[in-house]
Design a protein around this motif. Structure first.
Motif, PDB file in Angstrom:
ATOM      1  N   MET A 139      -6.900   0.158  -6.728  1.00  0.00           N
ATOM      2  CA  MET A 139      -6.345   1.504  -6.499  1.00  0.00           C
ATOM      3  C   MET A 139      -7.278   2.310  -5.611  1.00  0.00           C
ATOM      4  SD  MET A 139      -3.420   1.453  -7.990  1.00  0.00           S
ATOM      5  CE  MET A 139      -2.861   3.153  -8.198  1.00  0.00           C
ATOM      6  N   ALA A 140      -8.578   2.147  -5.806  1.00  0.00           N
ATOM      7  CA  ALA A 140      -9.542   2.847  -4.955  1.00  0.00           C
ATOM      8  C   ALA A 140      -9.392   2.406  -3.505  1.00  0.00           C
ATOM      9  CB  ALA A 140     -10.964   2.578  -5.445  1.00  0.00           C
ATOM     10  N   ALA A 141      -9.108   1.126  -3.300  1.00  0.00           N
ATOM     11  CA  ALA A 141      -8.916   0.629  -1.941  1.00  0.00           C
ATOM     12  C   ALA A 141      -7.688   1.245  -1.277  1.00  0.00           C
ATOM     13  CB  ALA A 141      -8.781  -0.891  -1.960  1.00  0.00           C
ATOM     14  N   VAL A 142      -6.683   1.551  -2.066  1.00  0.00           N
ATOM     15  CA  VAL A 142      -5.468   2.169  -1.521  1.00  0.00           C
ATOM     16  C   VAL A 142      -5.716   3.610  -1.119  1.00  0.00           C
ATOM     17  CG1 VAL A 142      -3.100   2.891  -2.048  1.00  0.00           C
ATOM     18  CG2 VAL A 142      -3.927   0.670  -2.837  1.00  0.00           C
ATOM     19  N   PHE A 143      -6.468   4.325  -1.947  1.00  0.00           N
ATOM     20  CA  PHE A 143      -6.599   5.770  -1.740  1.00  0.00           C
ATOM     21  C   PHE A 143      -7.901   6.196  -1.081  1.00  0.00           C
ATOM     22  CE2 PHE A 143      -3.388   5.457  -5.075  1.00  0.00           C
ATOM     23  CZ  PHE A 143      -2.405   6.262  -4.535  1.00  0.00           C
ATOM     24  N   ALA A 144      -8.759   5.240  -0.712  1.00  0.00           N
ATOM     25  CA  ALA A 144     -10.030   5.591  -0.084  1.00  0.00           C
ATOM     26  C   ALA A 144      -9.989   5.314   1.411  1.00  0.00           C
ATOM     27  CB  ALA A 144     -11.171   4.792  -0.708  1.00  0.00           C
ATOM     28  N   GLY A 145     -10.665   6.165   2.186  1.00  0.00           N
ATOM     29  CA  GLY A 145     -10.856   5.897   3.611  1.00  0.00           C
ATOM     30  C   GLY A 145      -9.733   6.411   4.472  1.00  0.00           C
ATOM     31  N   PRO A 146      -9.905   6.291   5.792  1.00  0.00           N
ATOM     32  CA  PRO A 146      -8.906   6.780   6.740  1.00  0.00           C
ATOM     33  C   PRO A 146      -7.638   5.956   6.673  1.00  0.00           C
ATOM     34  CG  PRO A 146     -10.560   5.490   7.883  1.00  0.00           C
ATOM     35  CD  PRO A 146     -11.056   5.659   6.471  1.00  0.00           C
ATOM     36  N   GLY A 147      -6.543   6.575   7.095  1.00  0.00           N
ATOM     37  CA  GLY A 147      -5.283   5.860   7.149  1.00  0.00           C
ATOM     38  C   GLY A 147      -4.442   6.018   5.906  1.00  0.00           C
ATOM     39  N   ASP A 148      -4.921   6.813   4.934  1.00  0.00           N
ATOM     40  CA  ASP A 148      -4.147   6.984   3.708  1.00  0.00           C
ATOM     41  C   ASP A 148      -2.750   7.505   3.991  1.00  0.00           C
ATOM     42  OD1 ASP A 148      -6.212   6.143   2.207  1.00  0.00           O
ATOM     43  OD2 ASP A 148      -6.728   8.082   1.342  1.00  0.00           O
ATOM     44  N   ASP A 149      -2.663   8.446   4.900  1.00  0.00           N
ATOM     45  CA  ASP A 149      -1.391   9.109   5.128  1.00  0.00           C
ATOM     46  C   ASP A 149      -0.518   8.381   6.143  1.00  0.00           C
ATOM     47  OD1 ASP A 149      -2.185  11.115   3.391  1.00  0.00           O
ATOM     48  OD2 ASP A 149      -3.211  12.216   4.984  1.00  0.00           O
ATOM     49  N   ALA A 150      -1.118   7.369   6.817  1.00  0.00           N
ATOM     50  CA  ALA A 150      -0.369   6.711   7.881  1.00  0.00           C
ATOM     51  C   ALA A 150       0.668   5.739   7.350  1.00  0.00           C
ATOM     52  CB  ALA A 150      -1.338   5.973   8.793  1.00  0.00           C
ATOM     53  N   TYR A 201       0.833  -1.195   0.000  1.00  0.00           N
ATOM     54  CA  TYR A 201       0.000   0.000   0.000  1.00  0.00           C
ATOM     55  C   TYR A 201       0.874   1.254   0.000  1.00  0.00           C
ATOM     56  CZ  TYR A 201      -4.556  -2.252   0.909  1.00  0.00           C
ATOM     57  OH  TYR A 201      -5.725  -2.967   0.813  1.00  0.00           O
ATOM     58  N   ALA A 202       1.894   1.261   0.845  1.00  0.00           N
ATOM     59  CA  ALA A 202       2.776   2.427   0.938  1.00  0.00           C
ATOM     60  C   ALA A 202       3.518   2.671  -0.369  1.00  0.00           C
ATOM     61  CB  ALA A 202       3.770   2.228   2.084  1.00  0.00           C
ATOM     62  N   ALA A 203       3.921   1.601  -1.032  1.00  0.00           N
ATOM     63  CA  ALA A 203       4.650   1.745  -2.288  1.00  0.00           C
ATOM     64  C   ALA A 203       3.765   2.315  -3.387  1.00  0.00           C
ATOM     65  CB  ALA A 203       5.216   0.392  -2.718  1.00  0.00           C
ATOM     66  N   VAL A 204       2.488   1.904  -3.428  1.00  0.00           N
ATOM     67  CA  VAL A 204       1.561   2.479  -4.409  1.00  0.00           C
ATOM     68  C   VAL A 204       1.498   3.988  -4.216  1.00  0.00           C
ATOM     69  CG1 VAL A 204      -0.839   2.583  -5.190  1.00  0.00           C
ATOM     70  CG2 VAL A 204       0.165   0.379  -4.586  1.00  0.00           C
ATOM     71  N   ARG A 205       1.390   4.423  -2.966  1.00  0.00           N
ATOM     72  CA  ARG A 205       1.303   5.860  -2.691  1.00  0.00           C
ATOM     73  C   ARG A 205       2.600   6.579  -3.028  1.00  0.00           C
ATOM     74  NH1 ARG A 205      -1.165   3.693   2.102  1.00  0.00           N
ATOM     75  NH2 ARG A 205      -3.433   3.913   2.005  1.00  0.00           N
TER      76      ARG A 205
END
Length: 394
Positions: free
Chosen positions: A376-387, A322-326
């Motif tokens: 991709m939506a699962a990676v960028f949707a919802g809380p915790g994106d920045d964590a 997840y972090a690598a996608v971001r």
């Protein structure tokens, strides 16, 4: 080169793990011993043999054991390698989504379908979690060959839609990627099987990615190549090409291959690291769906390729994917989660010190995020994106 080697190069053939040799004209997809087939050793390429008028992987037709005059091509290959500032160092990323169906699979399928078309195939069967099926469907359409694609029912809708758009027949199968493969093998008794995991010509296409690195870097090999692996075709393809170049005296050593897999599907990495893959327990679904292969058919070959170059392998935790996608997206690189495993692997081996700052490193990004819209939506949707931010973005 001795006479025996010269004869082998002059008349390439297929061989299985038992060592039995078959003609390239033999339509079989595996050996009599049940093992996958490989093409016998081929000579490496010299710079003057590159067909510079050809802007596709077919510029390397001198090292492809298929008739170039009868190629099935959509312009695959010649994908860009771009330098990126990553963790304070210069890293090269090879963007394989510039291939016609937006993944590296087009390389292998172009060569495989060219071989099949030259031998009169009228229909083919493929099993795929997405990108391989898209590529087979596209190149079958280009060749005028009927295609049936068997896919896991959980495959991204965008990938299934792409297969349908090319006119392929789609069959959805509930269960794991391996269960899908078993169903395809069952149906192969009545439909010619063009599996990108089994067919030896697919690997001959994937090896061109390494030839492109060599050419783009001024006819030198990088120090390191970082890859995501599912079945391991890019591992074996790089091993083939760099081995050919080494034998031809065009490079001084093989690059080290650094391989990443989702941790619950890390059969190649675990085997390389001396871990029993069965200890992982239940195979939990991963966001990197394209790499969720529990039993790669070329497992011994993939592991040996990593060992041969003194490489390394890593089972990547889901949070790091997840972090690598971001981290990639923050640099304008919209890579699907499967290919983002390579960036997570890069982070890991930078942290361990095995990839040094002064070394030339190429990271292969195998497919575009546009092909995995739901993931991709699962990676960028919802809380915790920045964590879950990787160290490379800090």
């Amino acid at each position: 080169m001795n006479a025996e080697q010269h004869a082998a190069f002059a008349t390439p053939g297929l061989y299985d793990r038992s060592g039995k040799r078959y003609s390239l004209d033999d339509p079989r997809w595996r050996g009599d011993d049940g093992s996958p087939l490989a093409v016998s050793a081929l000579p490496g390429l010299r710079p003057e043999q590159i067909d510079t008028a050809e802007r596709s992987l077919w510029r390397y037709h001198a090292v492809l054991p298929v008739p170039a005059a009868r190629r099935v091509s959509l312009g695959e290959g010649c994908t860009p390698i771009i330098p990126v500032d990553w963790a304070g160092r210069r890293v090269h990323f090879k963007l394989e989504w510039f291939n016609p169906t937006s993944s590296f699979k087009d390389r292998g399928v172009s060569v495989m379908m060219s071989h099949l078309a030259a031998h009169g195939a009228e229909s083919v069967l493929e099993d795929s979690s997405g990108n391989g099926g898209s590529a087979v469907a596209a190149y079958a359409a280009a060749a005028g060959i009927r295609a049936k694609i068997i896919v896991p029912a959980a495959t991204s809708e965008a990938k299934i839609l792409q297969c349908r758009a090319y006119g392929a027949e789609i069959e959805l199968v509930e269960g794991t990627r391996d269960q899908v493969a078993k169903e395809a093998i069952r149906q192969s008794e009545r439909i010619p099987y063009a599996s990108h995991n089994w067919h030896p010509m697919f690997l001959q296409g994937t090896k061109t990615i390494a030839y492109e690195m060599w050419e783009a870097l001024g006819f030198t090999a990088p120090d390191n190549v970082v890859l995501v692996a599912g079945a391991g075709s890019n591992i074996i393809g790089c091993d083939l090409a760099f081995g050919e170049l080494l034998a031809a005296g065009q490079i001084e050593r093989r690059p080290r291959l650094f391989v990443g897999q989702p941790e619950n599907w890390a059969t190649i990495a675990d085997t390389f690291n001396g871990i029993d893959p069965a200890r992982r327990g239940e195979r939990i679904p991963t966001i990197a769906e394209g790499a969720s292969i529990a039993r790669p058919v070329r497992l011994p070959e993939a592991v040996e390729a990593i060992r041969r170059c003194d490489g390394a392998a890593y089972a990547v935790p889901e949070t790091e994917i997840y972090a690598a996608v971001r981290a990639l997206s923050a640099r304008g690189l919209y890579a699907e989660p499967t290919s983002s495993v390579a960036a997570a692997t890069l982070d890991h081996f930078i942290a361990t010190g095995e990839i040094a700052p002064e070394e030339t490193t190429v990271v292969v990004l195998t497919g575009a995020g546009l092909k995995s819209a739901e993931k991709m939506a699962a990676v960028f949707a919802g809380p915790g994106d920045d964590a879950q931010e990787s160290s490379s973005t800090r």
